[in-house]
Design a protein around this motif. Structure first.
Motif, PDB file in Angstrom:
ATOM      1  N   ALA A  87     -52.463  -5.110   7.058  1.00 36.88           N
ATOM      2  CA  ALA A  87     -51.035  -4.834   6.986  1.00 36.88           C
ATOM      3  C   ALA A  87     -50.314  -6.056   7.529  1.00 36.88           C
ATOM      4  O   ALA A  87     -50.726  -6.631   8.543  1.00 36.88           O
ATOM      5  N   VAL A  88     -49.239  -6.456   6.873  1.00 31.49           N
ATOM      6  CA  VAL A  88     -48.568  -7.697   7.233  1.00 31.49           C
ATOM      7  C   VAL A  88     -47.076  -7.588   6.962  1.00 31.49           C
ATOM      8  O   VAL A  88     -46.651  -6.904   6.021  1.00 31.49           O
ATOM      9  N   ALA A  89     -46.273  -8.242   7.787  1.00 36.39           N
ATOM     10  CA  ALA A  89     -44.828  -8.305   7.583  1.00 36.39           C
ATOM     11  C   ALA A  89     -44.341  -9.704   7.943  1.00 36.39           C
ATOM     12  O   ALA A  89     -44.933 -10.379   8.795  1.00 36.39           O
ATOM     13  N   SER A  90     -43.232 -10.115   7.318  1.00 31.93           N
ATOM     14  CA  SER A  90     -42.765 -11.482   7.532  1.00 31.93           C
ATOM     15  C   SER A  90     -41.342 -11.681   7.034  1.00 31.93           C
ATOM     16  O   SER A  90     -40.861 -10.934   6.178  1.00 31.93           O
ATOM     17  N   LYS A  91     -40.695 -12.709   7.577  1.00 30.27           N
ATOM     18  CA  LYS A  91     -39.454 -13.236   6.990  1.00 30.27           C
ATOM     19  C   LYS A  91     -39.889 -14.298   5.987  1.00 30.27           C
ATOM     20  O   LYS A  91     -39.791 -15.500   6.206  1.00 30.27           O
ATOM     21  N   PHE A  92     -40.439 -13.797   4.873  1.00 27.31           N
ATOM     22  CA  PHE A  92     -41.033 -14.656   3.855  1.00 27.31           C
ATOM     23  C   PHE A  92     -41.107 -13.828   2.584  1.00 27.31           C
ATOM     24  O   PHE A  92     -41.482 -12.657   2.622  1.00 27.31           O
ATOM     25  N   LEU A  93     -40.770 -14.411   1.459  1.00 22.36           N
ATOM     26  CA  LEU A  93     -40.777 -13.681   0.195  1.00 22.36           C
ATOM     27  C   LEU A  93     -42.198 -13.304  -0.217  1.00 22.36           C
ATOM     28  O   LEU A  93     -43.096 -14.142  -0.240  1.00 22.36           O
ATOM     29  N   ALA A  94     -42.406 -12.016  -0.529  1.00 21.06           N
ATOM     30  CA  ALA A  94     -43.660 -11.525  -1.106  1.00 21.06           C
ATOM     31  C   ALA A  94     -44.886 -11.926  -0.294  1.00 21.06           C
ATOM     32  O   ALA A  94     -45.847 -12.487  -0.806  1.00 21.06           O
ATOM     33  N   VAL A  95     -44.869 -11.596   0.995  1.00 22.84           N
ATOM     34  CA  VAL A  95     -45.967 -11.986   1.873  1.00 22.84           C
ATOM     35  C   VAL A  95     -47.302 -11.394   1.420  1.00 22.84           C
ATOM     36  O   VAL A  95     -48.360 -11.967   1.659  1.00 22.84           O
ATOM     37  N   GLY A  96     -47.251 -10.252   0.723  1.00 27.95           N
ATOM     38  CA  GLY A  96     -48.480  -9.632   0.247  1.00 27.95           C
ATOM     39  C   GLY A  96     -49.210 -10.430  -0.804  1.00 27.95           C
ATOM     40  O   GLY A  96     -50.392 -10.190  -1.063  1.00 27.95           O
ATOM     41  N   ALA A  97     -48.522 -11.390  -1.422  1.00 26.41           N
ATOM     42  CA  ALA A  97     -49.164 -12.246  -2.417  1.00 26.41           C
ATOM     43  C   ALA A  97     -49.892 -13.415  -1.775  1.00 26.41           C
ATOM     44  O   ALA A  97     -50.621 -14.144  -2.457  1.00 26.41           O
ATOM     45  N   VAL A  98     -49.710 -13.610  -0.466  1.00 24.68           N
ATOM     46  CA  VAL A  98     -50.243 -14.801   0.204  1.00 24.68           C
ATOM     47  C   VAL A  98     -51.290 -14.467   1.263  1.00 24.68           C
ATOM     48  O   VAL A  98     -52.369 -15.047   1.288  1.00 24.68           O
ATOM     49  N   VAL A  99     -50.984 -13.538   2.139  1.00 22.86           N
ATOM     50  CA  VAL A  99     -51.780 -13.348   3.360  1.00 22.86           C
ATOM     51  C   VAL A  99     -53.098 -12.607   3.156  1.00 22.86           C
ATOM     52  O   VAL A  99     -54.153 -13.055   3.618  1.00 22.86           O
ATOM     53  N   PRO A 100     -53.129 -11.425   2.521  1.00 26.53           N
ATOM     54  CA  PRO A 100     -54.316 -10.571   2.614  1.00 26.53           C
ATOM     55  C   PRO A 100     -55.391 -10.828   1.568  1.00 26.53           C
ATOM     56  O   PRO A 100     -55.111 -11.193   0.422  1.00 26.53           O
ATOM     57  N   ALA A 101     -56.636 -10.594   2.008  1.00 23.21           N
ATOM     58  CA  ALA A 101     -57.789 -10.556   1.103  1.00 23.21           C
ATOM     59  C   ALA A 101     -58.824  -9.638   1.726  1.00 23.21           C
ATOM     60  O   ALA A 101     -59.041  -9.672   2.935  1.00 23.21           O
ATOM     61  N   ALA A 102     -59.462  -8.807   0.913  1.00 26.96           N
ATOM     62  CA  ALA A 102     -60.490  -7.905   1.421  1.00 26.96           C
ATOM     63  C   ALA A 102     -61.446  -7.559   0.304  1.00 26.96           C
ATOM     64  O   ALA A 102     -61.076  -7.579  -0.879  1.00 26.96           O
ATOM     65  N   GLU A 103     -62.675  -7.240   0.685  1.00 22.51           N
ATOM     66  CA  GLU A 103     -63.702  -6.872  -0.284  1.00 22.51           C
ATOM     67  C   GLU A 103     -64.576  -5.782   0.316  1.00 22.51           C
ATOM     68  O   GLU A 103     -65.071  -5.918   1.443  1.00 22.51           O
ATOM     69  N   ALA A 104     -64.728  -4.685  -0.419  1.00 20.64           N
ATOM     70  CA  ALA A 104     -65.572  -3.592   0.056  1.00 20.64           C
ATOM     71  C   ALA A 104     -66.989  -4.101   0.296  1.00 20.64           C
ATOM     72  O   ALA A 104     -67.531  -4.858  -0.500  1.00 20.64           O
ATOM     73  N   GLY A 105     -67.566  -3.701   1.413  1.00 17.83           N
ATOM     74  CA  GLY A 105     -68.910  -4.122   1.758  1.00 17.83           C
ATOM     75  C   GLY A 105     -68.984  -5.459   2.446  1.00 17.83           C
ATOM     76  O   GLY A 105     -70.049  -5.845   2.931  1.00 17.83           O
TER      77      GLY A 105
END
Length: 272
Positions: free
Chosen positions: A16-34
């Motif tokens: 989970a992420v928040a920012s004073k930045f446009l569309a932070v979800g397109a930049v910060v997170p990455a995850a892979e099951a397993g």
């Protein structure tokens, strides 16, 4: 510019992420099951995402993933990074030239980090929210952590975007992927609150019915449901539920109280 948490709960990983930045979800997170989860921020290095997941996939521990990623990065002093793997402690890294206030904390199954924050109280509030929310779904825990950070001051420049990304084996729509939740608020005056609203809608539409609350669809209730469905202009409960995107909550011979309430009030599924 950002505050985030990467975390593990059972077989699920999330960010989970928040920012004073446009569309932070397109930049910060990455995850892979397993494998695990990675958050790259400050002067985000998007190469950290595939490289970090590749290392986690082979069993490299989060602290070693962080060390490996930053070792060859000439701009590591400007980076911030959080990593969790399939077991053990998470790891967080803050380069010495990240803009104040910047820092993080990590523990068993989580890493929390932020930069350009109002102060260390943001990280402390997020940690407290994580540790005090055991027993809640990972989706809810992560958003609660984000809300705690936001309430404590968050990004000192203001608010703009937020995101929630959760993966678990076969948890995607219809079991066809591992992405349990991918919600993004790209540009909003109160993005964390909006993310909470979107999560409520997501759980309404894609959540599974609670077996202990299911009602027997027979007798007067069955007749009521048939009449309500007909009044909505549909030939069957299944057709109505498909239009309203509630098909995941259907159980043969039973009805989820959530579905029944929705049918009774006549609201569309996206109005939550």
């Amino acid at each position: 510019m950002t505050f985030s948490i990467v975390a593990r709960s059972g077989e699920a990983f999330g960010i989970a992420v928040a920012s004073k930045f446009l569309a932070v979800g397109a930049v910060v997170p990455a995850a892979e099951a397993g494998a695990g989860a990675v958050a790259t921020q400050a002067a985000a290095n998007l190469r950290y995402r595939p490289q970090g997941l590749a290392l986690l996939r082979t069993g490299v521990q989060p602290t070693d993933v962080v060390a490996g990623l930053v070792a060859t990065d000439r701009d590591r002093a400007h980076r911030q990074l959080g990593v969790v793997g399939s077991h053990g402690l998470g790891a967080t890294y803050t380069g010495e030239e990240c803009m104040d206030w910047a820092g993080g904390t990590a523990g068993d199954g989580y890493a929390i980090q932020g930069n350009i924050l109002t102060g260390p109280e943001v990280i402390e509030a997020m940690k407290s929210a994580w540790l005090s929310s055991r027993g809640v779904t990972l989706h809810r825990r992560l958003v609660a952590v984000l809300e705690a950070g936001d309430s404590a001051g968050g990004d000192r420049r203001g608010r703009q975007s937020a995101a929630l990304y959760v993966v678990a084996p076969g948890a995607g729509y219809g079991g066809g992927s591992d992405v349990a939740c991918d919600l993004r608020v790209d540009d909003h005056a109160d993005p964390v609150a909006e993310l909470r609203r979107l999560l409520d809608v997501h759980e309404l539409l894609f959540g599974k019915p609670d077996p202990d609350t299911l009602l027997d669809l027979s007798g007067e209730l069955k007749e009521e449901v048939q009449n309500l469905v007909a009044a909505r202009g549909h030939a069957s409960l299944e057709m109505w539920a498909g239009v309203e995107n509630l098909e995941n909550r259907l159980v043969p011979g039973m009805i989820d109280p959530v579905v029944l309430a929705r049918l009774r009030d006549g609201r569309a599924g996206d109005e939550a």
